[in-house]
Design a protein around this motif. Structure first.
Motif, PDB file in Angstrom:
ATOM      1  N   MET A   1       0.818  -1.165  -0.043  1.00 38.91           N
ATOM      2  CA  MET A   1      -0.125   0.073  -0.251  1.00 38.91           C
ATOM      3  C   MET A   1       0.855   1.402   0.142  1.00 38.91           C
ATOM      4  O   MET A   1       1.724   1.369   0.925  1.00 38.91           O
ATOM      5  N   GLU A   2       0.581   2.154  -1.055  1.00 37.47           N
ATOM      6  CA  GLU A   2       1.105   3.565  -0.875  1.00 37.47           C
ATOM      7  C   GLU A   2       0.776   4.230   0.206  1.00 37.47           C
ATOM      8  O   GLU A   2      -0.220   4.622   0.525  1.00 37.47           O
ATOM      9  N   ARG A   3       2.022   5.000   0.995  1.00 33.16           N
ATOM     10  CA  ARG A   3       1.511   5.730   1.927  1.00 33.16           C
ATOM     11  C   ARG A   3       1.717   7.041   1.294  1.00 33.16           C
ATOM     12  O   ARG A   3       2.538   7.543   0.791  1.00 33.16           O
ATOM     13  N   ILE A   4       0.512   7.915   1.603  1.00 32.18           N
ATOM     14  CA  ILE A   4       0.362   9.276   0.970  1.00 32.18           C
ATOM     15  C   ILE A   4       0.543  10.542   2.180  1.00 32.18           C
ATOM     16  O   ILE A   4      -0.281  10.219   3.016  1.00 32.18           O
ATOM     17  N   TYR A   5       1.489  11.330   2.256  1.00 33.73           N
ATOM     18  CA  TYR A   5       1.666  12.059   3.145  1.00 33.73           C
ATOM     19  C   TYR A   5       1.197  13.430   2.728  1.00 33.73           C
ATOM     20  O   TYR A   5       1.631  14.251   1.887  1.00 33.73           O
ATOM     21  N   LEU A   6      -0.061  14.161   3.229  1.00 41.64           N
ATOM     22  CA  LEU A   6      -0.524  15.280   3.114  1.00 41.64           C
ATOM     23  C   LEU A   6      -0.830  15.986   4.273  1.00 41.64           C
ATOM     24  O   LEU A   6      -1.823  16.588   4.543  1.00 41.64           O
ATOM     25  N   ASP A   7       0.238  16.084   4.941  1.00 43.24           N
ATOM     26  CA  ASP A   7       0.459  16.973   6.420  1.00 43.24           C
ATOM     27  C   ASP A   7       1.644  17.633   6.316  1.00 43.24           C
ATOM     28  O   ASP A   7       2.256  17.835   7.398  1.00 43.24           O
ATOM     29  N   HIS A   8       2.034  18.381   5.153  1.00 40.20           N
ATOM     30  CA  HIS A   8       3.261  19.231   5.102  1.00 40.20           C
ATOM     31  C   HIS A   8       3.317  20.452   5.904  1.00 40.20           C
ATOM     32  O   HIS A   8       4.062  20.952   6.082  1.00 40.20           O
ATOM     33  N   ALA A   9       1.824  20.835   6.313  1.00 38.21           N
ATOM     34  CA  ALA A   9       1.730  22.069   7.052  1.00 38.21           C
ATOM     35  C   ALA A   9       2.327  22.001   8.559  1.00 38.21           C
ATOM     36  O   ALA A   9       2.605  22.695   9.382  1.00 38.21           O
ATOM     37  N   ALA A  10       2.363  20.483   9.005  1.00 36.12           N
ATOM     38  CA  ALA A  10       2.872  20.025  10.350  1.00 36.12           C
ATOM     39  C   ALA A  10       4.397  20.116  10.026  1.00 36.12           C
ATOM     40  O   ALA A  10       5.050  20.535  11.239  1.00 36.12           O
ATOM     41  N   THR A  11       4.773  19.271   9.201  1.00 33.99           N
ATOM     42  CA  THR A  11       6.240  19.217   8.994  1.00 33.99           C
ATOM     43  C   THR A  11       6.542  18.653   7.635  1.00 33.99           C
ATOM     44  O   THR A  11       5.690  18.209   7.174  1.00 33.99           O
ATOM     45  N   THR A  12       7.605  18.890   7.189  1.00 32.59           N
ATOM     46  CA  THR A  12       8.089  18.647   5.802  1.00 32.59           C
ATOM     47  C   THR A  12       9.128  17.717   5.907  1.00 32.59           C
ATOM     48  O   THR A  12      10.025  17.795   6.672  1.00 32.59           O
ATOM     49  N   PRO A  13       9.384  16.714   4.934  1.00 33.37           N
ATOM     50  CA  PRO A  13      10.437  15.859   4.689  1.00 33.37           C
ATOM     51  C   PRO A  13      11.362  16.710   4.176  1.00 33.37           C
ATOM     52  O   PRO A  13      11.479  17.531   3.573  1.00 33.37           O
ATOM     53  N   MET A  14      12.726  16.475   4.827  1.00 36.87           N
ATOM     54  CA  MET A  14      14.091  17.159   4.507  1.00 36.87           C
ATOM     55  C   MET A  14      14.366  16.790   3.129  1.00 36.87           C
ATOM     56  O   MET A  14      14.355  15.572   2.642  1.00 36.87           O
ATOM     57  N   HIS A  15      14.814  17.824   2.488  1.00 34.66           N
ATOM     58  CA  HIS A  15      15.202  17.747   0.931  1.00 34.66           C
ATOM     59  C   HIS A  15      16.821  17.078   0.839  1.00 34.66           C
ATOM     60  O   HIS A  15      17.390  17.206   1.766  1.00 34.66           O
ATOM     61  N   PRO A  16      16.755  16.090  -0.055  1.00 35.06           N
ATOM     62  CA  PRO A  16      17.989  15.343  -0.144  1.00 35.06           C
ATOM     63  C   PRO A  16      19.199  16.321  -0.192  1.00 35.06           C
ATOM     64  O   PRO A  16      20.303  16.051   0.222  1.00 35.06           O
ATOM     65  N   ARG A  17      19.087  17.372  -0.818  1.00 33.85           N
ATOM     66  CA  ARG A  17      20.259  18.486  -1.024  1.00 33.85           C
ATOM     67  C   ARG A  17      20.564  18.948   0.455  1.00 33.85           C
ATOM     68  O   ARG A  17      21.884  19.300   0.510  1.00 33.85           O
ATOM     69  N   VAL A  18      19.548  19.013   1.087  1.00 37.17           N
ATOM     70  CA  VAL A  18      19.721  19.764   2.486  1.00 37.17           C
ATOM     71  C   VAL A  18      20.294  18.643   3.439  1.00 37.17           C
ATOM     72  O   VAL A  18      21.314  18.999   4.155  1.00 37.17           O
TER      73      VAL A  18
END
Length: 380
Positions: free
Chosen positions: A1-18
């Motif tokens: 099952m694909e997990r879908i994250y739609l809670d970016h206002a709470a926190t965001t995944p760190m960008h690979p470049r970061v």
């Protein structure tokens, strides 16, 4: 099952470049930025470069940026710092009923310390009235703290108008821009704000770092005492790697800001259209125009927010009922209470969807399908 994250206002995944940039710094530099030897100077160089980038991102000067542990500390530093430094001019503060708790709880503490706080109401879209603000201003008002964009419903306040209104008044103007930074174009001179709070983890940077912009003329009483870091305004050895990560996240945010805005606005339209196609009853909390493009808050009559969140989570979809800082709380959203009143059904049936760099249109369509299925089942 694909997990879908739609809670970016709470926190965001760190960008690979970061992540890559932070690891590079952690691997090559461990010096204390306050040390005068080469190791310390290298660390100081990283901080100076980051401060320059972040200052430019809001049209500020480098010496106007104070690094903090995040948005909460930045908000607290602004409110307590100004209150203590200007209390000889008055003890009245103005804020709104829909602020983040980092501001509201700070204001409640200031009330216990002898300050008087006026909490401005909002209309059903979540916006304050400039006329009401003007009437609330008094001779002894020393600070007005009004957020840029709301973290729960996305409503953008008339910040420029507030800044213009306060030009003829002694009160300083602080804005919590944690949810807006990186997605909205912010220029502190154009907005005429005196203090502005920002956090890195909302823009795909690391948790635990942020900054408070403080205009040159503003005097703040420090909240932390110790060393002379941050020009004696915030003691403590700086988190060099996190600050560099923050800088990289800000660079990335600026590179495709306009494109992201368009994409997120399309996601809003797609989600709404898909729900309509599935013949699901819902209402918008806030407004589509004059709102943060990545935040969408919807009310689903006849449902219960806890059941909705649990069922969506079981379907692999992560959303929220509002501020992540009140997760697990049985109290209704203070934002929705301010907008619709304590008796409104929206308090118990509203969901916040928020988008980010990894969100796809396919995920939005899947989310609409699952949401429709869950709503239909819960209403039977």
């Amino acid at each position: 099952m694909e997990r879908i994250y739609l809670d970016h206002a709470a926190t965001t995944p760190m960008h690979p470049r970061v992540i890559e940039k932070m690891i590079e710094v952690m691997n090559t530099n461990f010096g204390n930025p306050s040390s005068i030897h080469s190791f310390g100077r290298e660390a100081r160089h990283y901080i100076d470069n980051s401060r320059e980038t972040l200052a430019k991102s809001i049209g500020a000067k480098e010496n106007e940026i104070i690094f903090t542990s995040g948005g909460t500390e930045a908000d607290n530093m602004a409110l307590f710092g100004v209150a203590e430094s200007l209390q000889h001019k008055g003890k009245h503060i103005i804020t709104t009923q829909v602020e983040h708790h980092a501001v509201l709880h700070a204001c409640q503490r200031l009330e216990k310390m002898g300050f008087e706080v006026t909490y401005l109401p909002v209309d059903e879209t979540g916006e304050i009235s400039l006329d009401v603000l003007q009437k609330a201003l008094r001779e002894d008002t020393i600070l007005v703290s009004i957020m840029y964009g709301n973290n729960e419903v996305g409503t953008i306040q008339p910040i420029k108008g507030i800044g213009e209104l306060l030009q003829s008044h002694q009160a300083l103007f602080h804005s919590d821009a944690v949810q807006a930074y990186g997605i909205e174009e912010i220029n502190v001179d154009g907005l005429q704000v005196d203090l502005l709070s920002v956090s890195a983890h909302k823009i795909n940077g690391p948790k635990g770092t942020g900054f408070l912009y403080v205009r040159d003329k503003v005097k703040l009483v420090p909240r932390a005492y110790g060393g002379e870091q941050e020009r004696k305004r915030r003691a403590g050895t700086e988190n060099v790697a996190a600050i560099v990560g923050f800088q990289e996240a800000a660079k990335i945010a600026s590179e495709d800001r306009l494109a992201k805005r368009e994409i997120y606005q399309e996601f809003k339209k797609t989600l709404i259209e898909q729900l309509k196609e599935h013949d699901i009853e819902f209402s918008l909390n806030g407004m589509l125009e004059k709102s943060l493009p990545h935040v969408l808050n919807l009310s689903f009559p006849g449902t219960n927010v806890e059941a909705m969140l649990v069922n969506l989570d079981l379907a692999g979809i992560a959303v929220s009922s509002g501020s992540a800082c009140t997760a697990g709380s049985i109290e209704p959203s203070h934002v929705l209470v301010a907008m619709y009143g304590k008796e409104s059904d929206r308090l118990i049936n509203s969901i916040r969807f928020s988008f980010g760099i990894n969100t796809t249109e396919e995920q939005i369509i899947k989310t609409a399908e699952e949401t429709a299925r869950i709503v239909s089942r819960l209403k039977k």
